[in-house]
Design an enzyme around this catalytic site. Structure first.
Site, PDB file in Angstrom:
ATOM      1  N   HIS A 117      19.189  -0.615  -7.070  1.00  0.00           N
ATOM      2  CA  HIS A 117      18.149  -0.156  -6.170  1.00  0.00           C
ATOM      3  C   HIS A 117      18.629   1.085  -5.431  1.00  0.00           C
ATOM      4  CE1 HIS A 117      14.724   0.387  -3.773  1.00  0.00           C
ATOM      5  NE2 HIS A 117      15.475   0.413  -2.701  1.00  0.00           N
ATOM      6  N   TYR A 136      17.672   5.824  -4.488  1.00  0.00           N
ATOM      7  CA  TYR A 136      17.787   6.702  -3.312  1.00  0.00           C
ATOM      8  C   TYR A 136      18.844   7.781  -3.533  1.00  0.00           C
ATOM      9  CZ  TYR A 136      14.772   3.205  -1.374  1.00  0.00           C
ATOM     10  OH  TYR A 136      13.725   2.348  -1.196  1.00  0.00           O
ATOM     11  N   HIS A 141       4.824   2.977 -11.264  1.00  0.00           N
ATOM     12  CA  HIS A 141       5.454   3.210  -9.948  1.00  0.00           C
ATOM     13  C   HIS A 141       6.590   4.213 -10.059  1.00  0.00           C
ATOM     14  CE1 HIS A 141       7.987   2.451  -6.429  1.00  0.00           C
ATOM     15  NE2 HIS A 141       8.947   1.997  -7.220  1.00  0.00           N
ATOM     16  N   PHE A 142       7.476   3.993 -11.015  1.00  0.00           N
ATOM     17  CA  PHE A 142       8.684   4.830 -10.936  1.00  0.00           C
ATOM     18  C   PHE A 142       8.491   6.231 -11.502  1.00  0.00           C
ATOM     19  CE2 PHE A 142      10.367   2.191 -14.651  1.00  0.00           C
ATOM     20  CZ  PHE A 142      10.508   3.233 -15.572  1.00  0.00           C
ATOM     21  N   HIS A 143       7.394   6.436 -12.228  1.00  0.00           N
ATOM     22  CA  HIS A 143       7.134   7.843 -12.575  1.00  0.00           C
ATOM     23  C   HIS A 143       6.534   8.602 -11.396  1.00  0.00           C
ATOM     24  CE1 HIS A 143       8.042   6.522 -16.650  1.00  0.00           C
ATOM     25  NE2 HIS A 143       8.277   7.794 -16.899  1.00  0.00           N
ATOM     26  N   ARG A 172       5.631  -3.958 -20.041  1.00  0.00           N
ATOM     27  CA  ARG A 172       6.412  -2.722 -20.132  1.00  0.00           C
ATOM     28  C   ARG A 172       7.431  -2.889 -21.257  1.00  0.00           C
ATOM     29  NH1 ARG A 172      11.070  -2.645 -15.353  1.00  0.00           N
ATOM     30  NH2 ARG A 172      11.641  -0.738 -16.439  1.00  0.00           N
TER      31      ARG A 172
HETATM   32 FE1  HAS Z   1      10.983   1.538  -6.587  1.00  0.00          FE
HETATM   33  C1  HAS Z   1      11.128  -0.691  -9.227  1.00  0.00           C
HETATM   34  C2  HAS Z   1      10.342  -1.029  -4.432  1.00  0.00           C
HETATM   35  C3  HAS Z   1      10.967   3.744  -3.932  1.00  0.00           C
HETATM   36  C4  HAS Z   1      12.394   3.936  -8.602  1.00  0.00           C
HETATM   37  N1  HAS Z   1      11.600   1.621  -8.545  1.00  0.00           N
HETATM   38  C5  HAS Z   1      11.559   0.600  -9.475  1.00  0.00           C
HETATM   39  C6  HAS Z   1      12.084   1.074 -10.722  1.00  0.00           C
HETATM   40  C7  HAS Z   1      12.485   2.367 -10.524  1.00  0.00           C
HETATM   41  C8  HAS Z   1      12.169   2.700  -9.157  1.00  0.00           C
HETATM   42  C9  HAS Z   1      13.137   3.297 -11.537  1.00  0.00           C
HETATM   43  O1  HAS Z   1      10.524  -4.057  -4.440  1.00  0.00           O
HETATM   44  C10 HAS Z   1      12.143   0.273 -12.024  1.00  0.00           C
HETATM   45  C11 HAS Z   1      13.464  -0.339 -12.303  1.00  0.00           C
HETATM   46  C12 HAS Z   1      13.430  -1.040 -13.625  1.00  0.00           C
HETATM   47  O2  HAS Z   1      13.604  -0.368 -14.647  1.00  0.00           O
HETATM   48  O3  HAS Z   1      13.187  -2.253 -13.653  1.00  0.00           O
HETATM   49  N2  HAS Z   1      10.659   1.382  -4.573  1.00  0.00           N
HETATM   50  C13 HAS Z   1      10.382   0.258  -3.902  1.00  0.00           C
HETATM   51  C14 HAS Z   1      10.143   0.565  -2.485  1.00  0.00           C
HETATM   52  C15 HAS Z   1      10.312   1.922  -2.360  1.00  0.00           C
HETATM   53  C16 HAS Z   1      10.653   2.419  -3.664  1.00  0.00           C
HETATM   54  C17 HAS Z   1       9.808  -0.395  -1.390  1.00  0.00           C
HETATM   55  N3  HAS Z   1      11.553   3.462  -6.316  1.00  0.00           N
HETATM   56  C18 HAS Z   1      11.488   4.178  -5.142  1.00  0.00           C
HETATM   57  C19 HAS Z   1      12.042   5.479  -5.336  1.00  0.00           C
HETATM   58  C20 HAS Z   1      12.455   5.539  -6.659  1.00  0.00           C
HETATM   59  C21 HAS Z   1      12.131   4.260  -7.249  1.00  0.00           C
HETATM   60  C22 HAS Z   1      12.163   6.522  -4.262  1.00  0.00           C
HETATM   61  C23 HAS Z   1      13.114   6.618  -7.416  1.00  0.00           C
HETATM   62  C24 HAS Z   1      13.483   7.762  -6.945  1.00  0.00           C
HETATM   63  N4  HAS Z   1      10.745  -0.462  -6.789  1.00  0.00           N
HETATM   64  C25 HAS Z   1      10.552  -1.338  -5.775  1.00  0.00           C
HETATM   65  C26 HAS Z   1      10.574  -2.704  -6.306  1.00  0.00           C
HETATM   66  C27 HAS Z   1      10.801  -2.611  -7.678  1.00  0.00           C
HETATM   67  C28 HAS Z   1      10.910  -1.192  -7.954  1.00  0.00           C
HETATM   68  C29 HAS Z   1      10.403  -3.960  -5.588  1.00  0.00           C
HETATM   69  C30 HAS Z   1      10.933  -3.763  -8.685  1.00  0.00           C
HETATM   70  C31 HAS Z   1       9.669  -3.994  -9.400  1.00  0.00           C
HETATM   71  C32 HAS Z   1       9.841  -5.022 -10.487  1.00  0.00           C
HETATM   72  O4  HAS Z   1       9.305  -6.127 -10.332  1.00  0.00           O
HETATM   73  O5  HAS Z   1      10.524  -4.767 -11.480  1.00  0.00           O
HETATM   74  C33 HAS Z   1      10.221   2.706  -1.057  1.00  0.00           C
HETATM   75  O6  HAS Z   1      11.429   3.383  -0.828  1.00  0.00           O
HETATM   76  C34 HAS Z   1       9.090   3.685  -1.046  1.00  0.00           C
HETATM   77  C35 HAS Z   1       8.953   4.403   0.277  1.00  0.00           C
HETATM   78  C36 HAS Z   1       8.072   5.598   0.166  1.00  0.00           C
HETATM   79  C37 HAS Z   1       7.161   6.002   1.042  1.00  0.00           C
HETATM   80  C38 HAS Z   1       6.356   7.245   0.785  1.00  0.00           C
HETATM   81  C39 HAS Z   1       6.604   8.317   1.819  1.00  0.00           C
HETATM   82  C40 HAS Z   1       5.903   9.560   1.448  1.00  0.00           C
HETATM   83  C41 HAS Z   1       6.413  10.792   1.593  1.00  0.00           C
HETATM   84  C42 HAS Z   1       5.596  11.983   1.163  1.00  0.00           C
HETATM   85  C43 HAS Z   1       4.841  12.572   2.320  1.00  0.00           C
HETATM   86  C44 HAS Z   1       3.906  13.614   1.868  1.00  0.00           C
HETATM   87  C45 HAS Z   1       3.724  14.779   2.494  1.00  0.00           C
HETATM   88  C46 HAS Z   1       2.786  15.726   1.833  1.00  0.00           C
HETATM   89  C47 HAS Z   1       4.436  15.188   3.723  1.00  0.00           C
HETATM   90  C48 HAS Z   1       6.902   5.267   2.308  1.00  0.00           C
HETATM   91  C49 HAS Z   1       7.743  11.027   2.226  1.00  0.00           C
HETATM   92  C50 HAS Z   1       1.937  16.505   2.798  1.00  0.00           C
HETATM   93  C51 HAS Z   1       1.153  17.460   1.996  1.00  0.00           C
HETATM   94  C52 HAS Z   1       0.226  18.316   2.489  1.00  0.00           C
HETATM   95  C53 HAS Z   1      -0.460  19.202   1.564  1.00  0.00           C
HETATM   96  C54 HAS Z   1      -0.103  18.384   3.893  1.00  0.00           C
HETATM   97 CU    CU Z   2      14.413  -1.134  -6.013  1.00  0.00          CU
END
Ligand code: HAS
Ligand code: CU
Length: 575
Positions: A250, A254, A401-403, A464
């Protein structure tokens, strides 16, 4: 006052035309120039990542099309199975592309942030380990000796060259981390009592977190998988291997994300003509990642037998904790963008958005990356929810999700950063701003379309890691989503091909003399405090200790009750 060159879309100009008036700086701006020798090795390190990207996306295209029942796998040389291609895709794009970039980018940012040279020998060591690791991995995968997917799940067994290759890649990240550590240590000796410049601080913390996080996977590979695959130990313990994998696995997401955050916090505000709102908040965000990235790996194992439910629940709660630094990031970056948009003449509630430098491909790619991350983050929250996870686990929802996280928030940020970084490193201006902009938009539209297909089909139960084009079963409700996935994946492929074209042409044919000459470092609204509680944020050793304590609480009871290992399974090579 800043005396460094300032940033305008795509090009750097003299300080007199800086888009915002400077009140405080977050770095020592003394016009420090990173040496040509350092730039050379950093450049080559990042090129390794681009080569991996090129190799990986062709397999990505094949996978996306397979959901639309189009099978192009027979056209790939060396390819004997879907799983071989899927392994190549995951390893090349998620692991090599990302870490090659970070190995070059983070030390460079630390060096520029501190205005201090890096250790060239360590830069070259890191590069050599990365290349050596890649040679072994490419050998193992192209000869179909390692179709174990990027998660290396036992009891699927790969040739030793695959595991050793990955170990070398991890060692290359350690060499980069050590380089940063040594440079920062000597800077602190010479600057007792001074606050660490923000850019250097967040760059260093990114790899401190990763170093800690990588210890379990090092244990898994060196202690279990390698002895098992070379026959020293005939059996392995699949549950322990998986748990060690996710212990790192996990946090690894990050390790991919934080270099993007370094750019969003420390560079993007300036590229937008704005300022970062808070020095301390930024440091706290990175500290939260250090504390909470690692003790959360079990949210990938909610459905695994053999892990007490209480442990899963605890790590589930901590996963909700790790959501907050990203929420803080969303608000912080949005504020910086608004400051920039208003400084550029934007008015009204939303008029500042139009005023942002949308003609700058580096800026645009990264803001599009942020937008995809909004949905990437929301889907992450659903994954993390213990009960909802039951619905989506092992379905195409998860790659959906992860893409939108590693495949866009990270990848598209690397694209955007590369649009100023490659010119900066090579001394050649960006080759085609128009194509660079097009690449980012096409990719971003592609990712939304692709993810829509994957996410909806996941909700309909599509598994998947399955070769749908040849599966003996299907459901009518998967057809539309499959076609959408295929279209989105094709757009993503085109976007990245354009990116690689722009980069290659920049390297070989970019104009000399018009390239950026410095890193676009942002300023904060207020300087870092020298008194009060804030200097404690720089006590990195203390925060590492706190992270270790949390890790022991989250993982200790499992290992205390589970060990010694249950060696039960021989290796399988079935694809
Ligand atoms: Fe995830 C599965 C939970 C973030 C990557 N994740 C995966 C897998 C990958 C991955 C590769 O709880 C699959 C692994 C596999 O092969 O089995 N993930 C989370 C959670 C977050 C999260 C809670 N994941 C990521 C990030 C990744 C990533 C970052 C890669 C870089 N994920 C999971 C869970 C699984 C999972 C379970 C397991 C699922 C399963 O059952 O297999 C959090 O960190 C997300 C927090 C993000 C936010 C978004 C903030 C938004 C921002 C943008 C702001 C936009 C602005 C634009 C400012 C709260 C910062 C303004 C624009 C204008 C034009 C004004
Ligand atoms: Cu994770």
């Amino acid at each position: 006052m800043s005396t460094s060159t300032s940033y305008v879309p795509g090009i750097y100009v003299s300080p007199t035309s800086a888009p915002v008036t400077t009140t405080t700086t977050v770095f020592d701006p003394a016009g420090y120039v990173v040496s040509a020798a350092e730039r050379r090795v950093i450049r080559w390190t990042i090129y390794v990542g681009f080569i991996a990207l090129a190799a990986g996306i062709s397999h990505g295209l094949a996978q996306a099309l397979s959901y639309a029942h189009i099978n192009i796998l027979p056209y790939f040389p060396f390819l004997r199975s879907y799983y071989q291609g899927l392994t190549a895709h995951g390893v090349a794009n998620a692991i090599i592309f990302t870490f090659a970039f970070s190995n070059g980018f983070l030390p460079l940012m630390l060096s520029r942030g501190l205005s201090r040279p890096l250790h060239k020998s360590l830069l070259w060591t890191s590069f050599a380990l990365l290349v050596g690791g890649n040679v072994l991995i490419v050998f193992a995968i192209t000869t179909n000796r390692a179709s174990v997917l990027y998660t290396s799940y036992a009891p699927l067994q790969a040739h030793w060259t695959y595991y050793v290759g990955l170990v070398l890649v991890v060692l290359s990240t350690w060499a980069a981390a050590l380089n940063m550590f040594l440079v920062l240590r000597s800077w602190r000796r010479d600057n007792a009592g001074a606050r660490i410049p923000l850019l250097a601080y967040i760059s260093f913390l990114s790899y401190v977190m990763w170093f800690l996080a990588s210890l379990p996977i090092a244990t898994e590979f060196l202690g279990f998988l390698i002895p098992w695959t070379v026959g020293l130990e005939p059996l392995t313990d699949p549950l322990l291997d998986r748990t060690l994998f996710w212990f790192t696995g996990h946090a690894i997401v990050y390790a991919w994300l934080l270099p993007a955050y370094v750019s969003w916090y420390a560079l993007i505000p300036r590229q937008a003509g704005g300022k970062l709102i808070s020095d301390s908040l930024t440091r706290m965000v990175f500290i939260l990642f250090l504390l909470l990235s690692i003790p959360t790996g079990m949210h990938h194992q909610y459905t695994d037998p053999g892990i007490p439910e209480k442990m899963k629940m605890l790590q589930g709660v901590l996963t909700f904790g790790i959501f907050f630094p990203s929420l803080a990031t969303a608000f912080s970056i949005m504020a910086a963008l608004e400051i920039g948009g208003r400084a550029r003449g934007g008015r009204g509630l939303l008029g500042w958005i139009r005023a942002l430098p949308w003609g700058d491909p580096s800026f645009t790619a990264q803001v599009l990356a942020m937008l995809t991350f909004v949905l990437g983050g929301i889907t992450g929250l659903i994954n993390a929810s213990y009960v909802m996870n039951e619905l989506i686990h092992n379905t195409t929802w998860v790659p959906g999700h992860f893409h939108m996280t590693v495949g866009s928030a990270v990848a598209l940020t690397i694209v955007g950063v590369s649009y100023w970084l490659v010119p900066y490193l090579t001394g050649r201006a960006l080759w085609s701003r128009g194509l660079a902009l097009a690449s980012s938009w096409i990719y971003a539209v592609g990712i939304f379309v692709f993810a829509r297909g994957m996410i909806s089909n996941g909700l309909q139960g599509m598994p998947r890691r399955t070769f749908i084009a040849q599966a003996a079963y299907s459901r009518p409700e998967w057809h539309l989503g499959g076609i959408i996935t295929g279209i989105g994946g094709t757009l993503m492929f085109i976007g990245l091909v354009l990116f690689l074209l722009v980069i290659v042409m920049t390297i070989v044919a970019g104009k000399r003399g018009e390239e950026p000459t410095d890193v676009p470092i942002s300023e904060t609204l207020t300087a870092p405090a020298l008194t009060g509680w804030e200097p404690n944020l720089d006590r990195i050793g203390l925060w590492v200790l706190a992270a270790v304590v949390l890790i022991l609480i989250a993982y200790g009871p499992f290992f205390a009750t589970y060990l010694p290992p249950h060696f039960t399974s021989p290796g399988f090579r079935i694809f």
